[in-house]
Design a protein around this motif. Structure first.
Motif, PDB file in Angstrom:
ATOM      1  N   PHE A   1       0.861  -1.176   0.000  1.00 51.09           N
ATOM      2  CA  PHE A   1       0.000   0.000   0.000  1.00 51.09           C
ATOM      3  C   PHE A   1       0.897   1.225   0.000  1.00 51.09           C
ATOM      4  CE2 PHE A   1      -2.925  -3.098   1.728  1.00 51.09           C
ATOM      5  CZ  PHE A   1      -4.182  -2.673   1.318  1.00 51.09           C
ATOM      6  N   HIS A   2       0.417   2.327  -0.568  1.00 48.61           N
ATOM      7  CA  HIS A   2       1.227   3.546  -0.549  1.00 48.61           C
ATOM      8  C   HIS A   2       0.825   4.462   0.611  1.00 48.61           C
ATOM      9  CE1 HIS A   2      -2.053   5.689  -2.618  1.00 48.61           C
ATOM     10  NE2 HIS A   2      -2.012   4.785  -3.570  1.00 48.61           N
ATOM     11  N   SER A   3       0.655   3.859   1.784  1.00 46.03           N
ATOM     12  CA  SER A   3       0.340   4.584   3.018  1.00 46.03           C
ATOM     13  C   SER A   3       1.479   4.405   4.006  1.00 46.03           C
ATOM     14  CB  SER A   3      -0.943   4.041   3.641  1.00 46.03           C
ATOM     15  OG  SER A   3      -2.059   4.342   2.857  1.00 46.03           O
ATOM     16  N   PRO A   4       1.590   5.320   4.975  1.00 51.04           N
ATOM     17  CA  PRO A   4       2.595   5.146   6.031  1.00 51.04           C
ATOM     18  C   PRO A   4       2.277   3.919   6.889  1.00 51.04           C
ATOM     19  CG  PRO A   4       1.733   7.403   5.998  1.00 51.04           C
ATOM     20  CD  PRO A   4       0.872   6.594   5.085  1.00 51.04           C
ATOM     21  N   ALA A   5       3.309   3.295   7.422  1.00 53.53           N
ATOM     22  CA  ALA A   5       3.155   2.074   8.216  1.00 53.53           C
ATOM     23  C   ALA A   5       2.234   2.277   9.413  1.00 53.53           C
ATOM     24  CB  ALA A   5       4.519   1.577   8.681  1.00 53.53           C
ATOM     25  N   GLU A   6       2.352   3.427  10.090  1.00 58.58           N
ATOM     26  CA  GLU A   6       1.538   3.665  11.287  1.00 58.58           C
ATOM     27  C   GLU A   6       0.048   3.617  10.948  1.00 58.58           C
ATOM     28  OE1 GLU A   6       3.426   6.963  10.119  1.00 58.58           O
ATOM     29  OE2 GLU A   6       4.786   5.258  10.264  1.00 58.58           O
ATOM     30  N   GLU A   7      -0.316   4.202   9.836  1.00 57.83           N
ATOM     31  CA  GLU A   7      -1.715   4.221   9.430  1.00 57.83           C
ATOM     32  C   GLU A   7      -2.161   2.850   8.925  1.00 57.83           C
ATOM     33  OE1 GLU A   7      -4.656   6.282   6.195  1.00 57.83           O
ATOM     34  OE2 GLU A   7      -2.714   7.200   6.555  1.00 57.83           O
ATOM     35  N   LEU A   8      -1.315   2.208   8.174  1.00 59.03           N
ATOM     36  CA  LEU A   8      -1.651   0.927   7.562  1.00 59.03           C
ATOM     37  C   LEU A   8      -1.842  -0.175   8.602  1.00 59.03           C
ATOM     38  CD1 LEU A   8      -2.046  -0.618   4.948  1.00 59.03           C
ATOM     39  CD2 LEU A   8       0.443  -0.796   4.749  1.00 59.03           C
ATOM     40  N   ARG A   9      -1.025  -0.156   9.618  1.00 55.74           N
ATOM     41  CA  ARG A   9      -1.017  -1.215  10.633  1.00 55.74           C
ATOM     42  C   ARG A   9      -2.411  -1.482  11.213  1.00 55.74           C
ATOM     43  NH1 ARG A   9       3.081   0.857  13.195  1.00 55.74           N
ATOM     44  NH2 ARG A   9       4.614  -0.219  11.930  1.00 55.74           N
ATOM     45  N   LEU A  67     -12.643   3.936   9.149  1.00 54.32           N
ATOM     46  CA  LEU A  67     -12.598   4.825   7.993  1.00 54.32           C
ATOM     47  C   LEU A  67     -11.142   5.099   7.631  1.00 54.32           C
ATOM     48  CD1 LEU A  67     -15.343   7.430   8.915  1.00 54.32           C
ATOM     49  CD2 LEU A  67     -15.434   5.748   7.068  1.00 54.32           C
ATOM     50  N   PRO A  68     -10.862   5.263   6.354  1.00 53.24           N
ATOM     51  CA  PRO A  68      -9.505   5.678   5.990  1.00 53.24           C
ATOM     52  C   PRO A  68      -9.273   7.112   6.439  1.00 53.24           C
ATOM     53  CG  PRO A  68     -10.908   5.523   4.040  1.00 53.24           C
ATOM     54  CD  PRO A  68     -11.721   5.055   5.199  1.00 53.24           C
ATOM     55  N   ALA A  69      -8.031   7.475   6.601  1.00 57.37           N
ATOM     56  CA  ALA A  69      -7.691   8.857   6.955  1.00 57.37           C
ATOM     57  C   ALA A  69      -8.196   9.790   5.855  1.00 57.37           C
ATOM     58  CB  ALA A  69      -6.186   8.993   7.132  1.00 57.37           C
ATOM     59  N   THR A  70      -8.641  10.963   6.255  1.00 60.80           N
ATOM     60  CA  THR A  70      -9.173  11.905   5.265  1.00 60.80           C
ATOM     61  C   THR A  70      -8.082  12.405   4.323  1.00 60.80           C
ATOM     62  OG1 THR A  70      -8.961  13.669   6.892  1.00 60.80           O
ATOM     63  CG2 THR A  70     -11.128  12.640   6.659  1.00 60.80           C
TER      64      THR A  70
END
Length: 195
Positions: free
Chosen positions: A76-84, A142-145
């Motif tokens: 995924f092209h998201s930061p690890a903290e958010e993805l976890r 929800l995903p981050a805005t």
């Protein structure tokens, strides 16, 4: 709207370099796996409803995929903290690539057609309905805005042999254009029979 310029696509027969990757949860993984085929999926952002819809099908058949000698690796092209927090329940390696370095290496694009192609709309509708149901049940997030690497992205799938050679590749044309589990298993069976 952020889009990327077309990149060089990898074709069957190309090789990828060996490395060790650090999933957001779990121990490092050898990439590609030296013992079995690796199915690498490029998805969009953490909490992406359409990505979650597809990954649910992979999750439900993960044991079957493993028995076929395939290791799953999802990016995924998201930061690890958010993805976890979105992938803690998944039994396979999930990697954060917020700078899209592996996306660039594999020629995976971000383009507005990911969402604008009508072929992807039924999946978007199903994904939003399923996501709303999960939120109502208290199970969804929800995903981050704000998505640092954007919300756009086309999926891509690669089946990589243990020697690092790409055995099969698919670059999606819209948001839900990827291999189904059945297609993956058929491809892996065909590739193994040919060698």
């Amino acid at each position: 709207m952020r889009t990327s310029t077309p990149r060089t696509r990898l074709e069957p027969g190309h090789s990828v370099s060996r490395r060790t990757l650090d999933p957001v949860i779990g121990p490092p993984v050898a990439f590609p796996d030296p013992e079995r085929h690796t199915h690498v999926q490029f998805r969009r952002f953490a909490g992406c409803p359409v990505c979650n819809l597809h990954l649910r099908s992979v999750f439900l058949r993960h044991e079957e995929i493993e028995r076929a000698g395939i290791r799953e690796v999802v990016l995924f092209h998201s930061p690890a903290e958010e993805l976890r927090e979105h992938v803690a329940h998944l039994p396979f390696a999930v990697l954060a690539d917020p700078d899209r370095l592996l996306y660039a290496e594999f020629g995976v694009e971000a383009h507005r057609r990911a969402l604008l192609d009508p072929r992807g709309w039924p999946a978007i509708a199903r994904a939003l309905a399923r996501g709303a149901w999960e939120l109502l049940r208290g199970r969804g997030r929800l995903p981050a805005t704000a998505q640092p690497a954007g919300r756009l992205g086309l999926p891509a799938d690669f089946l990589i042999a243990p020697d690092g050679r790409i055995a099969a590749a698919k670059y999606g044309e819209h948001v839900y254009d990827q291999w189904s589990v059945d297609e993956l298993l058929t491809l892996a069976s065909t590739v193994k029979a040919a060698h």
